[in-house]
Design a protein around this motif. Structure first.
Motif, PDB file in Angstrom:
ATOM      1  N   MET A   1      -3.792 -18.594  -1.931  1.00  0.00           N
ATOM      2  CA  MET A   1      -3.885 -17.652  -0.810  1.00  0.00           C
ATOM      3  C   MET A   1      -3.273 -16.297  -1.174  1.00  0.00           C
ATOM      4  O   MET A   1      -3.865 -15.248  -0.915  1.00  0.00           O
ATOM      5  N   LEU A   2      -2.074 -16.336  -1.771  1.00  0.00           N
ATOM      6  CA  LEU A   2      -1.418 -15.094  -2.163  1.00  0.00           C
ATOM      7  C   LEU A   2      -2.208 -14.374  -3.246  1.00  0.00           C
ATOM      8  O   LEU A   2      -2.268 -13.138  -3.272  1.00  0.00           O
ATOM      9  N   ARG A   3      -2.832 -15.168  -4.128  1.00  0.00           N
ATOM     10  CA  ARG A   3      -3.640 -14.571  -5.208  1.00  0.00           C
ATOM     11  C   ARG A   3      -4.837 -13.825  -4.609  1.00  0.00           C
ATOM     12  O   ARG A   3      -5.161 -12.709  -5.035  1.00  0.00           O
ATOM     13  N   LEU A   4      -5.468 -14.428  -3.609  1.00  0.00           N
ATOM     14  CA  LEU A   4      -6.627 -13.801  -2.973  1.00  0.00           C
ATOM     15  C   LEU A   4      -6.230 -12.513  -2.261  1.00  0.00           C
ATOM     16  O   LEU A   4      -6.932 -11.499  -2.339  1.00  0.00           O
ATOM     17  N   LEU A   5      -5.091 -12.559  -1.555  1.00  0.00           N
ATOM     18  CA  LEU A   5      -4.615 -11.359  -0.865  1.00  0.00           C
ATOM     19  C   LEU A   5      -4.235 -10.266  -1.849  1.00  0.00           C
ATOM     20  O   LEU A   5      -4.498  -9.081  -1.603  1.00  0.00           O
ATOM     21  N   GLN A   6      -3.640 -10.664  -2.952  1.00  0.00           N
ATOM     22  CA  GLN A   6      -3.239  -9.683  -3.957  1.00  0.00           C
ATOM     23  C   GLN A   6      -4.453  -8.949  -4.510  1.00  0.00           C
ATOM     24  O   GLN A   6      -4.428  -7.722  -4.685  1.00  0.00           O
ATOM     25  N   ILE A   7      -5.530  -9.684  -4.754  1.00  0.00           N
ATOM     26  CA  ILE A   7      -6.763  -9.071  -5.255  1.00  0.00           C
ATOM     27  C   ILE A   7      -7.283  -8.021  -4.273  1.00  0.00           C
ATOM     28  O   ILE A   7      -7.657  -6.904  -4.653  1.00  0.00           O
ATOM     29  N   GLU A   8      -7.285  -8.387  -2.975  1.00  0.00           N
ATOM     30  CA  GLU A   8      -7.819  -7.478  -1.959  1.00  0.00           C
ATOM     31  C   GLU A   8      -6.963  -6.232  -1.791  1.00  0.00           C
ATOM     32  O   GLU A   8      -7.483  -5.120  -1.668  1.00  0.00           O
ATOM     33  N   PHE A   9      -5.646  -6.401  -1.794  1.00  0.00           N
ATOM     34  CA  PHE A   9      -4.786  -5.246  -1.548  1.00  0.00           C
ATOM     35  C   PHE A   9      -4.716  -4.319  -2.749  1.00  0.00           C
ATOM     36  O   PHE A   9      -4.447  -3.126  -2.599  1.00  0.00           O
ATOM     37  N   ILE A  10      -4.976  -4.849  -3.942  1.00  0.00           N
ATOM     38  CA  ILE A  10      -5.088  -3.976  -5.111  1.00  0.00           C
ATOM     39  C   ILE A  10      -6.308  -3.067  -4.957  1.00  0.00           C
ATOM     40  O   ILE A  10      -6.260  -1.861  -5.240  1.00  0.00           O
ATOM     41  N   LYS A  11      -7.412  -3.654  -4.489  1.00  0.00           N
ATOM     42  CA  LYS A  11      -8.628  -2.868  -4.258  1.00  0.00           C
ATOM     43  C   LYS A  11      -8.396  -1.795  -3.196  1.00  0.00           C
ATOM     44  O   LYS A  11      -8.804  -0.639  -3.346  1.00  0.00           O
ATOM     45  N   LEU A  12      -7.731  -2.177  -2.097  1.00  0.00           N
ATOM     46  CA  LEU A  12      -7.485  -1.226  -1.013  1.00  0.00           C
ATOM     47  C   LEU A  12      -6.531  -0.120  -1.446  1.00  0.00           C
ATOM     48  O   LEU A  12      -6.711   1.053  -1.084  1.00  0.00           O
ATOM     49  N   TRP A  13      -5.511  -0.497  -2.194  1.00  0.00           N
ATOM     50  CA  TRP A  13      -4.504   0.474  -2.608  1.00  0.00           C
ATOM     51  C   TRP A  13      -5.089   1.524  -3.554  1.00  0.00           C
ATOM     52  O   TRP A  13      -4.632   2.662  -3.601  1.00  0.00           O
ATOM     53  N   ASN A  14      -6.115   1.137  -4.301  1.00  0.00           N
ATOM     54  CA  ASN A  14      -6.755   2.069  -5.236  1.00  0.00           C
ATOM     55  C   ASN A  14      -7.843   2.896  -4.572  1.00  0.00           C
ATOM     56  O   ASN A  14      -8.511   3.693  -5.245  1.00  0.00           O
ATOM     57  N   ASN A  15      -8.024   2.716  -3.280  1.00  0.00           N
ATOM     58  CA  ASN A  15      -9.015   3.485  -2.524  1.00  0.00           C
ATOM     59  C   ASN A  15      -8.281   4.460  -1.614  1.00  0.00           C
ATOM     60  O   ASN A  15      -7.636   4.064  -0.644  1.00  0.00           O
ATOM     61  N   ASN A  16      -8.360   5.748  -1.941  1.00  0.00           N
ATOM     62  CA  ASN A  16      -7.617   6.766  -1.188  1.00  0.00           C
ATOM     63  C   ASN A  16      -8.050   6.849   0.273  1.00  0.00           C
ATOM     64  O   ASN A  16      -7.220   7.046   1.167  1.00  0.00           O
ATOM     65  N   ALA A  17      -9.354   6.702   0.527  1.00  0.00           N
ATOM     66  CA  ALA A  17      -9.854   6.777   1.901  1.00  0.00           C
ATOM     67  C   ALA A  17      -9.268   5.660   2.752  1.00  0.00           C
ATOM     68  O   ALA A  17      -8.887   5.869   3.912  1.00  0.00           O
ATOM     69  N   SER A  18      -9.174   4.453   2.179  1.00  0.00           N
ATOM     70  CA  SER A  18      -8.603   3.316   2.911  1.00  0.00           C
ATOM     71  C   SER A  18      -7.138   3.562   3.241  1.00  0.00           C
ATOM     72  O   SER A  18      -6.688   3.268   4.360  1.00  0.00           O
ATOM     73  N   LYS A  19      -6.396   4.102   2.284  1.00  0.00           N
ATOM     74  CA  LYS A  19      -4.983   4.384   2.530  1.00  0.00           C
ATOM     75  C   LYS A  19      -4.803   5.394   3.662  1.00  0.00           C
ATOM     76  O   LYS A  19      -3.934   5.235   4.521  1.00  0.00           O
TER      77      LYS A  19
END
Length: 277
Positions: A1-19
């Protein structure tokens, strides 16, 4: 579960618009506190919003969850864009090549929806609690802790709405078109189905049917609180009007939205499973 969340938040963190959208969303919720600072004078009359009782417990739980619920479109854009980017950046295909199953992929998206919803609910709770403790006329524990079901309704509403947005993101693949489809769905429910049922079976049947439609059922979880405000009710009584609206959160309403949440998550998985990537 933590691995899946980590993958998603890495993607979001690298997206300036999402931040930017995430920060804007929580900043706007925090801006509810600025309402307390509104003061103006009308001749000899001094008007201070915070002294009008809008931050009184337990009314504040209803008011703030309703206001915050109206801001959910910010996170909805993130959810839709999150899926659109998976297709445009081909990260979805790469994740599957790297060993992530389609079921795990959908689970990672739904976990992200859950995290956004839970964190938003906690944030609204803290902001409302602070405002209430500062400005409420009633701070007894029994009063403070009453009507907390509005927070549960807010949480269920967000999970349901974001699950719907997740489904649209997978269905349409393009964020702009997915958001357009969301608006189209809203219009279809409120202008199409509502008036069609009203025309065929009458107003009461229309109201009954609308309770079970996706967006309407989510909206019904937290009814508008303005007419519940004592000052508004007093003004209405002076002109001979009386509000008899049911403002409570009902279990069957939570259940309907919960069912739609399950349906949208399942349909998202089915679409991903049968679609050629």
């Amino acid at each position: 579960m933590l691995r899946l969340l980590q993958i998603e938040f890495i993607k979001l963190w690298n997206n300036n618009a999402s931040k930017v959208l995430i920060l804007a969303y929580f900043a706007l919720i925090l801006c509810m506190a600025l309402i307390a600072a509104i003061k103006f004078d009308i001749g000899p009359i001094q008007f201070h919003v915070a002294e009008q009782g809008i931050f009184n417990f337990p009314y504040i739980w209803h008011l703030n969850t309703w206001i915050a619920g109206g801001l959910k479109l910010f996170l909805a854009i993130i959810i839709v864009s999150m899926m659109a980017n998976e297709y445009s950046n081909k990260t979805l295909k790469q994740n599957l090549i790297d060993g992530l199953s389609k079921k795990e992929f959908i689970a990672s998206k739904f976990l992200t929806v859950l995290v956004f919803s839970v964190f938003s609910t906690i944030f609204v709770f803290v902001v409302s609690l602070v405002l209430g403790l500062l400005y409420s006329d009633y701070t007894e524990i029994s009063i403070v802790l009453s009507d907390l079901e509005y927070l549960l309704a807010y949480l269920v509403k967000l999970i349901g709405f974001f699950s719907f947005c997740l489904f649209l993101g997978i269905l349409v693949k393009r964020s702009a078109f997915a958001l357009g489809f969301l608006i189209l769905w809203f219009a279809m429910e409120n202008l199409g189905i509502r008036f069609l049922v009203w025309w065929l079976a009458g107003k009461e049947a229309s109201v009954s049917v609308m309770k079970f439609l996706p967006l309407e059922s989510m909206s019904n979880l937290i009814k508008e609180p303005v007419t519940r405000f004592k000052a508004v009710q007093s003004m209405a009584q002076q002109v001979g009007e009386e509000f008899t609206k049911d403002y409570a959160v009902h279990f069957y309403e939570l259940l309907v939205v919960g069912c739609w949440t399950g349906i949208f998550v399942y349909l998202s998985y089915v679409l991903l499973k049968i679609r050629d990537l």
